[in-house]
Scaffold this active site. Structure first.
Site, PDB file in Angstrom:
ATOM      1  N   ASP A 169     -10.205 -12.083  27.616  1.00  0.00           N
ATOM      2  CA  ASP A 169     -11.008 -10.895  27.359  1.00  0.00           C
ATOM      3  C   ASP A 169     -10.817 -10.354  25.950  1.00  0.00           C
ATOM      4  O   ASP A 169     -11.590  -9.524  25.501  1.00  0.00           O
ATOM      5  CB  ASP A 169     -10.680  -9.803  28.388  1.00  0.00           C
ATOM      6  N   ASP A 176      -9.225  -5.720  43.212  1.00  0.00           N
ATOM      7  CA  ASP A 176      -8.690  -6.573  44.281  1.00  0.00           C
ATOM      8  C   ASP A 176      -8.812  -5.871  45.641  1.00  0.00           C
ATOM      9  O   ASP A 176      -9.340  -6.427  46.588  1.00  0.00           O
ATOM     10  CB  ASP A 176      -7.239  -6.973  43.990  1.00  0.00           C
TER      11      ASP A 176
HETATM   12  O1  LIG Z   1     -10.055  -5.865  30.934  1.00  0.00           O
HETATM   13  C1  LIG Z   1      -9.194  -6.562  31.464  1.00  0.00           C
HETATM   14  C2  LIG Z   1      -8.000  -6.013  31.951  1.00  0.00           C
HETATM   15  C3  LIG Z   1      -7.066  -6.849  32.549  1.00  0.00           C
HETATM   16  N1  LIG Z   1      -7.299  -8.185  32.645  1.00  0.00           N
HETATM   17  C4  LIG Z   1      -6.291  -9.072  33.290  1.00  0.00           C
HETATM   18  O2  LIG Z   1      -6.008  -8.630  34.588  1.00  0.00           O
HETATM   19  C5  LIG Z   1      -4.715  -9.050  34.959  1.00  0.00           C
HETATM   20  C6  LIG Z   1      -3.954  -7.949  35.630  1.00  0.00           C
HETATM   21  O3  LIG Z   1      -3.669  -6.952  34.720  1.00  0.00           O
HETATM   22  P1  LIG Z   1      -2.239  -6.299  34.551  1.00  0.00           P
HETATM   23  O4  LIG Z   1      -2.255  -5.545  33.300  1.00  0.00           O
HETATM   24  O5  LIG Z   1      -1.169  -7.291  34.747  1.00  0.00           O
HETATM   25  O6  LIG Z   1      -2.261  -5.236  35.713  1.00  0.00           O
HETATM   26  P2  LIG Z   1      -1.299  -5.060  36.959  1.00  0.00           P
HETATM   27  O7  LIG Z   1      -1.339  -3.624  37.325  1.00  0.00           O
HETATM   28  O8  LIG Z   1       0.021  -5.653  36.737  1.00  0.00           O
HETATM   29  O9  LIG Z   1      -2.114  -5.889  38.049  1.00  0.00           O
HETATM   30  C7  LIG Z   1      -2.220  -5.581  39.413  1.00  0.00           C
HETATM   31  O10 LIG Z   1      -3.291  -4.683  39.662  1.00  0.00           O
HETATM   32  C8  LIG Z   1      -4.579  -5.122  39.230  1.00  0.00           C
HETATM   33  C9  LIG Z   1      -5.588  -4.090  39.655  1.00  0.00           C
HETATM   34  O11 LIG Z   1      -5.358  -2.876  39.030  1.00  0.00           O
HETATM   35  C10 LIG Z   1      -4.901  -6.470  39.839  1.00  0.00           C
HETATM   36  O12 LIG Z   1      -6.078  -6.945  39.263  1.00  0.00           O
HETATM   37  C11 LIG Z   1      -3.803  -7.447  39.540  1.00  0.00           C
HETATM   38  O13 LIG Z   1      -4.053  -8.693  40.112  1.00  0.00           O
HETATM   39  C12 LIG Z   1      -2.501  -6.902  40.087  1.00  0.00           C
HETATM   40  O14 LIG Z   1      -1.443  -7.808  39.815  1.00  0.00           O
HETATM   41  C13 LIG Z   1      -4.015  -9.549  33.701  1.00  0.00           C
HETATM   42  O15 LIG Z   1      -3.926 -10.949  33.746  1.00  0.00           O
HETATM   43  C14 LIG Z   1      -4.943  -9.078  32.599  1.00  0.00           C
HETATM   44  O16 LIG Z   1      -4.943  -9.941  31.513  1.00  0.00           O
HETATM   45  C15 LIG Z   1      -8.473  -8.720  32.183  1.00  0.00           C
HETATM   46  O17 LIG Z   1      -8.687  -9.934  32.255  1.00  0.00           O
HETATM   47  N2  LIG Z   1      -9.396  -7.896  31.603  1.00  0.00           N
END
Ligand SMILES: O=c1ccn([C@@H]2O[C@H](COP(=O)(O)OP(=O)(O)O[C@H]3O[C@H](CO)[C@@H](O)[C@H](O)[C@H]3O)[C@@H](O)[C@H]2O)c(=O)[nH]1
Ligand SMILES: [Mn+2]
Length: 774
Positions: A167, A487
């Site tokens: 992204d 999710d």
């Molecule tokens: O605009 C965006 C924002 C995030 N991501 C990806 O989304 C994933 C999850 O993001 P992260 O920052 O790790 O968020 P977390 O809060 O740790 O993630 C949890 O919460 C998210 C929902 O808020 C779920 O999508 C994830 O699967 C879950 O692990 C990562 O691989 C990011 O690179 C994107 O591809 N595009």
């Protein structure tokens, strides 16, 4: 077009039919691919507890209500507002308790038997989606480790296709992909030859430095292994050096994570510069880099938008019937996950309605103490097992194998092949995409590997930001846009549409991610989740209404519990302030020690604590985990849940736009050291610190004043409960007190925050006394 509301397609997929054939022709019914065991003991304990606790709660409600109607001497009557608020808070928590029981109604555990799967030739292909967004917060070498671990899945390589969505549209990530591919040509054959089990290179070489694990024990001691390992390690170091070198060269280049870039899709090939490579292209999974187009004028819907772009691009590239979704930090820790998941997807009893197999999120960086409850035991152990016994676990963003067909809207089997116009309204204008969707077929290898101009044009069109306008992407098709917790909401929608899911938690973690291990990241992430969840809770999709019409009531209660839990910040904040303000004023709002009702309160309090403690211990955790969970629940309830709820209300009434700040995945050395030692790190925004510290100071003050009052003026009988409550809160939040008064290191609570909070708590006390005591 005919929409089959609420019912999933009943026709088993092509691959499930194969498995069905296997079962009826070759194998008798005695060898199922998977088993599901109902946890009878835990059910008995929980239901008995439910009964007793529910009776106690009913008596409590009756007690509170009766006081409103009894004639009383006005002098004895407690202040109406305080009484009312505390009663409402008790009612809300009782309701939360009720919803929580749905998780405990019928928990199950599962087993899978991958050795009973059909021959490799009959296994269905899989597309793996990895998402990354920001090379600063998500270090490229680590993202590539995830990509490589997915390429190294123990599955026929020609049936694995790995897609990375970037992204940030960063040249660094694209460069990293090419380097990763080159390294994988050494790494994959090495893993295969020596049966390496840890196939994430970073984890493998790290383990190796620390201690020898059980990887490929027999072959391990050989000279051949040693020399090949040395060679692969050299290649790994070279790979890291090249990626980091590139990063150093483009330092300060803002294009590294631009929000304004065209779509780029590239099939990754090894560089021809590499001398003798070990693996042929044939033995390598397909690797595809996708940066969808992003423009400031278009809402890009964060991760859900990225996943939908991948669904389309992969739809015309490999179009595998199953998709594994991974966050960029969530590497494959056990290469057998694909086969394990297929034990459910190919199980003829489960398959027709099965949408996804969810593995728990486990983390590689959690310390012994786990002071921030980063493990989220209650969710990944209790809640998901509980939902699994109903209609299936909710989706948790990463580490799940989903059936592509289930993302195609309500009932694609009925609509396919019918009206082209309708299909375009749902899926957009790509004829290619719709063609493969209808055929449920895979494009021929020659088209893909040809990488022709026409193919390129098509995929770039599919990844453009205009593509989705006027379509149902994000509303009916693909991953849902409505909430930032895409999710949760996608899983909810799937269950509403009649699909089921399976939770599988084998002893060896299949995936390992990076947990948030400092207070700042924890609270930022918690705020985003609370905001996304409570947005659903206050919308027309509220699971109690929308869900209960479309799924069993217990399942909708589970979803409701998740969507509503941020709102429990209201009762928690009441319990942290009102009894305390009353205590300072010498006013009792709980029954006195000599009254028999004190037993009721004591029972409810202890019964919920004991049940929680029992669950923690029964799931193999310690008393320390119990304390951490209680503490973090209190901290989050007074900070991130409050902000998340406010944020959700503001986005709902259009005063704010949703936002998704990716979690930081880079370690700070000093912070990590404190974390490992189990010391809280309070280096976070004053917005988070002030409410927390204010409440702790208020409780300290009320405890001291309360005790002093009882010692000098008496009245211990009536105020006993309030003194105990303050003491309990102080005991639970001891690390905050320590951070405020005892510590001098950088992670302590800054003096300025303490001073400000002291003023705030004084103001709260004065205002509260003014309002509540009337
Ligand atoms: O605009 C965006 C924002 C995030 N991501 C990806 O989304 C994933 C999850 O993001 P992260 O920052 O790790 O968020 P977390 O809060 O740790 O993630 C949890 O919460 C998210 C929902 O808020 C779920 O999508 C994830 O699967 C879950 O692990 C990562 O691989 C990011 O690179 C994107 O591809 N595009
Ligand atoms: Mn994450």
């Amino acid at each position: 077009m005919k929409m089959n509301l609420g019912q999933p397609p009943r026709i088993p997929t092509q691959f499930a039919r194969t498995a069905l054939g296997l079962q009826t022709m070759e194998e008798p019914h005695s060898r199922p691919l998977s088993l599901c065991r109902v946890n009878t003991k835990s059910i008995l304990i929980s239901r008995a507890h439910m009964l007793v606790h529910a009776i106690a709660l009913i008596v409590l409600v009756r007690y509170r209500a009766s006081l409103f109607f009894t004639e009383m001497n006005p002098a004895d009557r407690p202040p109406a507002l305080a009484w009312l608020l505390i009663s409402l808070a008790e009612l809300m928590l009782s309701f939360s308790w009720l919803l929580n029981q749905a998780y405990r109604w019928r928990p199950v555990t599962r087993a899978a038997f991958p050795e009973r799967l059909p021959e490799d030739g009959e296994l269905p292909p899989i597309d793996v989606f990895v998402c990354t967004a920001d090379p600063d917060r998500e270090p490229t070498v680590e993202v590539m480790s995830t990509v490589i671990s997915a390429m190294a899945l123990d599955y026929p390589p020609e049936k694995v296709h790995v897609y990375l969505s970037d992204d940030g549209g960063s040249p660094l990530t694209l460069h990293g992909m090419r380097e990763a591919y080159d390294f994988a040509r050494w790494w994959l054959p090495f893993c295969k030859k020596f049966e390496i089990k840890t196939r994430c290179p970073k984890a493998y070489f790290m383990d190796d430095e620390e201690e020898e694990d059980g990887d490929g024990v027999d072959v391990r001691s050989s000279d051949e292994y040693d020399s090949e390992k040395r060679k692969v390690k050299e290649k790994y170091e070279l790979f890291k050096a090249r990626v980091n070198g590139y990063k150093a060269r483009c330092r300060g280049d803002s294009s590294l994570r631009s929000r304004d870039h065209p779509s780029t899709v590239e099939l990754i090939r090894g560089s021809s510069a590499d001398e003798v490579v070990q693996a042929d292209q044939q033995d390598m999974p397909l690797l595809v880099y996708v940066a969808r187009e992003k423009r400031p004028s278009h809402h890009h819907h964060f991760k859900a938008g990225a996943l939908n772009a991948l669904l389309r691009v992969s739809g015309v590239t490999s179009n595998s019937p199953y998709v594994l979704v991974l966050d960029c930090d969530m590497y494959c820790n056990d290469p057998s996950s694909a086969r394990q998941a297929m034990c459910f997807h190919l199980d003829p009893k489960l398959s027709p309605s099965l949408s996804f197999v969810q593995f728990p999120q486990r983390f590689h960086n959690i310390s012994e103490n786990d002071i921030y409850d980063s493990k989220m035991r209650s969710y990944f152990w209790t809640s998901l097992c509980g939902m699994d016994g109903l209609k299936g676990p909710g989706l948790s963003g990463t580490g799940f194998y989903i059936k592509r067909e289930s993302l195609n809207g309500k009932s694609i089997t009925n609509s396919i092949g019918t009206d082209a116009m309708d299909l375009r309204k749902l899926f957009g204008d790509s004829k290619e995409f719709i063609k493969y969707l209808q055929q449920n077929d895979q494009p021929s290898k020659s088209i893909i590997h040809g990488n022709s101009a026409a193919f390129r044009k098509e995929v770039e069109f599919l990844a453009s930001c205009e593509y989705e306008s006027g379509t149902k992407w994000g509303q009916e098709v693909g991953f849902m846009y409505y909430s930032v917790v895409e999710d949760y909401f996608t899983g909810f929608t799937l269950h509403c549409n009649g699909w089921t899911s399976v939770f599988y938690n084998p002893p060896k973690p299949q995936f390992l991610g990076t947990a948030t291990t400092n207070l700042n990241d924890l609270l930022i992430q918690g705020t985003r989740w609370s905001s996304g969840l409570s947005k659903v809770g206050i919308s027309r999709f509220c699971p109690l209404v929308y869900g209960s019409l479309r799924m069993p009531i217990l399942q909708s209660m589970c979803y409701a519990q998740l969507a509503l839990f941020p709102f429990y910040c209201l009762p928690i904040c009441c319990f942290a302030t009102i009894p305390q303000i009353c205590l300072v004023n010498g006013i009792s709002i709980y029954p006195e020690v000599s009254s028999s009702y004190i037993m009721l309160f004591a029972f409810i309090f202890l019964s919920s604590l004991c049940k929680h403690l029992h669950e923690v211990v029964a799931s193999g955790h310690t008393v320390q985990t119990f304390l951490n969970e209680q503490r973090i629940w209190m901290i989050k309830s007074t900070t991130s849940h409050v902000y998340g709820t406010i944020d959700a209300v503001m986005t709902q009434i259009g005063m704010r736009r949703a936002s998704f700040l990716p979690t930081n995945k880079v370690d700070d050395d000093e912070q990590s050291k404190r974390y490992e030692m189990g010391i809280f790190d309070f280096q976070t925004s004053i917005l988070f610190l002030a409410p927390m510290v204010t409440l702790v100071i208020l409780n300290m003050a009320s405890f001291i004043v309360g005790v002093a009052r009882v010692l000098t003026l008496g009245g211990g009988d009536e105020l006993f409960m309030q003194i105990v409550l303050s003491f309990f809160i102080l005991a639970m939040t001891y690390p905050v007190i320590e951070g405020m008064v005892l510590r001098t290191d950088k992670g302590r609570i800054p003096r300025s925050v303490t001073t400000l909070s002291a003023f705030l708590s004084l103001a709260l006390l004065l205002l509260g006394s003014g309002f509540l005591m009337r």
